[in-house]
Scaffold this motif. Sequence first.
Motif, PDB file in Angstrom:
ATOM      1  N   LYS C 194       0.811  -1.210   0.000  1.00 53.01           N
ATOM      2  CA  LYS C 194       0.000   0.000   0.000  1.00 53.01           C
ATOM      3  C   LYS C 194       0.844   1.259   0.000  1.00 53.01           C
ATOM      4  O   LYS C 194       0.357   2.331  -0.307  1.00 53.01           O
ATOM      5  CB  LYS C 194      -0.881   0.031   1.243  1.00 53.01           C
ATOM      6  CG  LYS C 194      -1.823  -1.095   1.289  1.00 53.01           C
ATOM      7  CD  LYS C 194      -3.254  -0.643   1.256  1.00 53.01           C
ATOM      8  CE  LYS C 194      -4.100  -1.852   1.070  1.00 53.01           C
ATOM      9  NZ  LYS C 194      -3.491  -3.051   1.728  1.00 53.01           N
ATOM     10  N   GLU C 195       2.089   1.145   0.417  1.00 53.57           N
ATOM     11  CA  GLU C 195       2.933   2.337   0.500  1.00 53.57           C
ATOM     12  C   GLU C 195       3.459   2.677  -0.887  1.00 53.57           C
ATOM     13  O   GLU C 195       4.539   2.248  -1.275  1.00 53.57           O
ATOM     14  CB  GLU C 195       4.094   2.094   1.458  1.00 53.57           C
ATOM     15  CG  GLU C 195       3.648   2.003   2.892  1.00 53.57           C
ATOM     16  CD  GLU C 195       4.828   2.160   3.828  1.00 53.57           C
ATOM     17  OE1 GLU C 195       5.198   3.318   4.088  1.00 53.57           O
ATOM     18  OE2 GLU C 195       5.401   1.158   4.262  1.00 53.57           O
ATOM     19  N   ILE C 196       2.657   3.465  -1.610  1.00 57.11           N
ATOM     20  CA  ILE C 196       2.945   3.710  -3.016  1.00 57.11           C
ATOM     21  C   ILE C 196       4.328   4.328  -3.232  1.00 57.11           C
ATOM     22  O   ILE C 196       5.097   3.869  -4.071  1.00 57.11           O
ATOM     23  CB  ILE C 196       1.871   4.643  -3.627  1.00 57.11           C
ATOM     24  CG1 ILE C 196       0.487   4.069  -3.389  1.00 57.11           C
ATOM     25  CG2 ILE C 196       2.119   4.836  -5.105  1.00 57.11           C
ATOM     26  CD1 ILE C 196       0.252   2.776  -4.065  1.00 57.11           C
ATOM     27  N   GLU C 197       4.628   5.347  -2.438  1.00 60.35           N
ATOM     28  CA  GLU C 197       5.913   6.035  -2.648  1.00 60.35           C
ATOM     29  C   GLU C 197       7.078   5.087  -2.461  1.00 60.35           C
ATOM     30  O   GLU C 197       7.996   5.034  -3.274  1.00 60.35           O
ATOM     31  CB  GLU C 197       6.059   7.198  -1.664  1.00 60.35           C
ATOM     32  CG  GLU C 197       5.309   8.423  -2.112  1.00 60.35           C
ATOM     33  CD  GLU C 197       5.549   9.601  -1.179  1.00 60.35           C
ATOM     34  OE1 GLU C 197       6.445   9.515  -0.307  1.00 60.35           O
ATOM     35  OE2 GLU C 197       4.829  10.594  -1.326  1.00 60.35           O
ATOM     36  N   ALA C 198       7.013   4.341  -1.371  1.00 66.30           N
ATOM     37  CA  ALA C 198       8.125   3.440  -1.075  1.00 66.30           C
ATOM     38  C   ALA C 198       8.228   2.353  -2.131  1.00 66.30           C
ATOM     39  O   ALA C 198       9.321   2.021  -2.596  1.00 66.30           O
ATOM     40  CB  ALA C 198       7.924   2.828   0.315  1.00 66.30           C
TER      41      ALA C 198
END
Lengths: 290, 249, 241, 337
Positions: C194-198
């Motif tokens: 879910k952590e798009i940036e990472a």
Amino acid sequence: MTLNLIIEQVLNGCQLGVMLFMMSAGLTLVFGIMNLINLAHGSLYMIGAYVAASVLAATGSFLLAVLVAVPAAAAVGYAVDRILLRHFYRRSHLDQTLATFGLILAANELVRMIWGATPLAMPLPSLLAGSVSLLPDLQYPVFRLVVLAVGLVMAGVLYVLVTHTRGGMWVRAGASDRTMAAALGIDVSRVFSVVFVAGAALAGLAGVMAGPILAVQVGMGEPILILALVVVVVGGLGSIRGAFVAALLIGLGDTFGRVLLHPALGSMAIYVIMAALLALRPGGLFPSHA
Amino acid sequence: MTESILQVVGLGKRFGGLQVTRDLSLDIRRHETHALIGPNGAGKTTFINQLHGGILPDAGTIRFDGVEITREPVHRRALLGVARSFQITSIVAGFTALQNVALAVQARQGHSFRFWKRADDDRRLQEPAMECLRLVNLGGRAQTMAAHLSHGDRRQLEIAIALAMEPKLLLLDEPMAGMGRDESQRLVQLLKSLKGRYTIVMVEHDMDAVFSLADRVSVLVRGSVIATGTPAEISADPAVQAAYLGHQH
Amino acid sequence: MLLELSNVQAGYGAVRILHGLSLRLAKGEAVALVGRNGMGKTTTINTIMGICPPRGGTIAFDGARIDAMPVHRIARRGIGLVPEGRRIFPNLTVRENLLMAARPAPGRNAGSNWSYDRVLEVFPRLRERLGNPGNLLSGGEQQMLAIGRALVTNPSLLILDEATEGLAPLIREEIWANLAMLRSDGMSMIVVDKEIEAVCKVVDRQYIIEKGAVAWEGRGTALLEDEALRNRYLSVGEAAA
Amino acid sequence: MLDNSQQTTLRPSASWSGQQSLRRLAPVIILVGLLALVPVLAEGLEQPFLIRVFTRVVVFAIAAVSLNIVLGVAGLVSLMHAALFGLGGYTVAILAEHGTTELLVLVPAAVLGSGLAAAVFGLIALRTTGAYFIMITLAFNQMFFYFFVALERYGGEEGLQVFAPLDLAGMALGGRTTIFYLCLAVLLAVLVAGTRLVDSRFGMVIRAAAGNDRRVSSVGIAPLSYRLAVFVIAGAVAGLAGALLVVSQTFISPAEMSWVRSGDLIVMVVLGGMATVWGPALGAVVFLLLELLLSALTIHWQLPFGIIIILLVLFLRDGLANLIGALRSGDGGRGHD
């Protein structure tokens, strides 16, 4: 009750305990991994005893009897698993119970057809037949000590296999999460086949050991099967450690129950132990599925 | 509208080394529709289970409608008015739709130690059950075996069962899960028609559904509530967006 | 292509989850599967692994069809799974969880050399817990163990399903650093997170999964730059549709 | 729209769907009606032993029908039904040994005794589920078995003969034909009551709990007390059947309560079909006649018998009753999933 009598009964109880452990080890693992109830496990015990009695009668060698009977029980176990039981891995417990019930009837009758209805004798070779003096006033049969030793050695071997080898890790991993074990590349059904055959060999060995003490007769597998089921339930389905502790508990409980109480009430003692334990812990002593 | 019906204080639950619920506190107001959202593994279903009674917490208290229910078993909570639908539909597959609902009606009417009269002929059971089926638009499927209903119909049946319990609190665990677009929309319409008449706590991932139904939304992250507010407040909350999208701070 | 899914259909019982999903992954490449919960990401992974066998379409891995293979054979062809919820064996110690899975790489991937010792070098926290049963670990430790357990199978493709979920921020950063290290080592990966940036920093391309099919695919930072896209498929808020 | 009432005999709880009372009772009436002809046929063929054979059949039919309430309706695989059956028999035999000969005392005592035993041991066994339940009930069955084997005052392993002639309401019980019809009347009553029971509110809860326990507790019903009730009711009826066994054959031995007998009863139930109340009665008829036939052909009859049981589980899992129903509705043999 004198000290000697107590020691003798403790030895008897432990000896029954290790026999029960050899019977229940296979049962509990087969259930833990494949969720399979195999009532016909006692038939493998019977087959071990009959083959051993025949070989002993023909050759006079007890060692040879063991060396033939144990692989024979394993081979029968393998055949039964491949031909019949594999169709029941995913069926309901009721279906498994019924099919293995039918298997017991057929196995008993086959044995009766091959060896006849009269019980066979298993005379011990002179080396194992006598008694030794453990304490000044305590004579104890050599063969019973051998059974105790064999049982303890088997328990030790099994313990090392299950807790200290990769195969043992696969068995435990498969018992707790089949799918995840498979996703890591473990062929769980092959692991199971090995466990099933090993369990059959152990049951056969228990049958050989029981032969000289009890009668070798048709239906001899059922009483021990039911005791082994009690062990499995008390120990917690799928737990080897539970099976060992419970087997000794039931072995000692049964032996002392018979000595201290009326023999009939004594044989009920273990069921009272079971009921009391399950009232407190419905999952058994060491439940493997949390 | 602001009177609270459910008060959860300091709830905690551990499975082995995992803390799945930590110091979770939440107030639910009577007749509101309250959505619980959060990433997978945030403890939403565990929380619903704790409200429902299937899992008992290690710490904290749950008060429902003035009664402490923290350690009450499932069936006792059901009789107090807690009804639920499951993440994976839970119905009696071998019963007709009507029989499934009638079971809930008969539970409501007291004990079922009646051995002679045919339940299927019992108008005191069948009529209220039929009423609930009509309410969820399953009137025409009353005699269909539950096993033969479509997935969407089964989820609606589960809601009919819950309604037959005359509940004060409806717990809905992912009611939209596995539904096609049409089915979801039908269910949203159904829930809209129930809104305001019942207190509803729902776990849902379908944001369309959450935003069109919920009066308030709470966000669960790692076993605690990190924010509660109206849908508009929640979607504007940077901490919530971070929990979902992983913006670093 | 290392992995290729073509028009895959799958589901559980009466429920259909995947409706003709197609995706591909070259050797040495990493892709992310993103999308809201319940859209079919985990089912996609279970279908690749054979845990939820496909009902239609084909799956090819490393030049062979794997869509009808049993789970353990798929794994042995060189796919390492770090599953959702981690699924550490609770009755095995940390050491045993690693040892039971360890095996040399299958022929084609002979360059890989993940051993028990190397995993402990990468995850020193595990070294302190070697004798502990799996169920007494914290979430972060379980996650590291799950990754280590997949690595010691020496896979040519590593699949991580929600590897950072439910973890404290510092632990998450540590996991992301580990994944970046694996990437620099050339490991092929599918990452669900879910952590798009990472996740975008770690992978080459992204797929958005919506209602059991691929709704969007792109590479680099396209997803991060397109706010409308994120709002539509990923964020908390009413969808534009 | 399909007519679902005929479609869903796939699972134990699936098939009890809404049919009219009379239609549901039709197979019961046909079965009992055919059995009622047995004494007439036996006299006509001058084979009076057939009455004795069929009395035993009817007694086991009662036991099988009662087991099915536990097994087919409540979904509990109990292997202690033979113990409860035998306990009823021993209650009658032991009281008769001490001079009680009135059936109106003996039979209720047997029913009460078995019901009570079912309550005590059911309470412990029902704390467990699944495989544990099977194994525990098996162990409890053996506990009763060994108890009566050891009870040498009452015959031990050899069994106990009832020498005193028994009375019914003060009048001497007639010959074997009277006893046959007495047992048949009890079977009819048990079948009718069983049919009502599964359709009642109580039956709804039991069937629902067998299919989905969580659903039942979620609507506000604690399944355990209902399971215990059903276990006690079935146990009491098993005691009744055991009592009738002793009344008809004036003899009981521990062999009637060994775990193998429990297994036999389960085979009767599954053979006849768990999905109807009357199926297990049919199963008992077929089972005992098959046993008789095979044992007349070969002394090694248990071998084919065991194989038949295995084939039954593999291929006729829904039982004869369902096969008959399927043939009648032109549905063909539906497999189960």
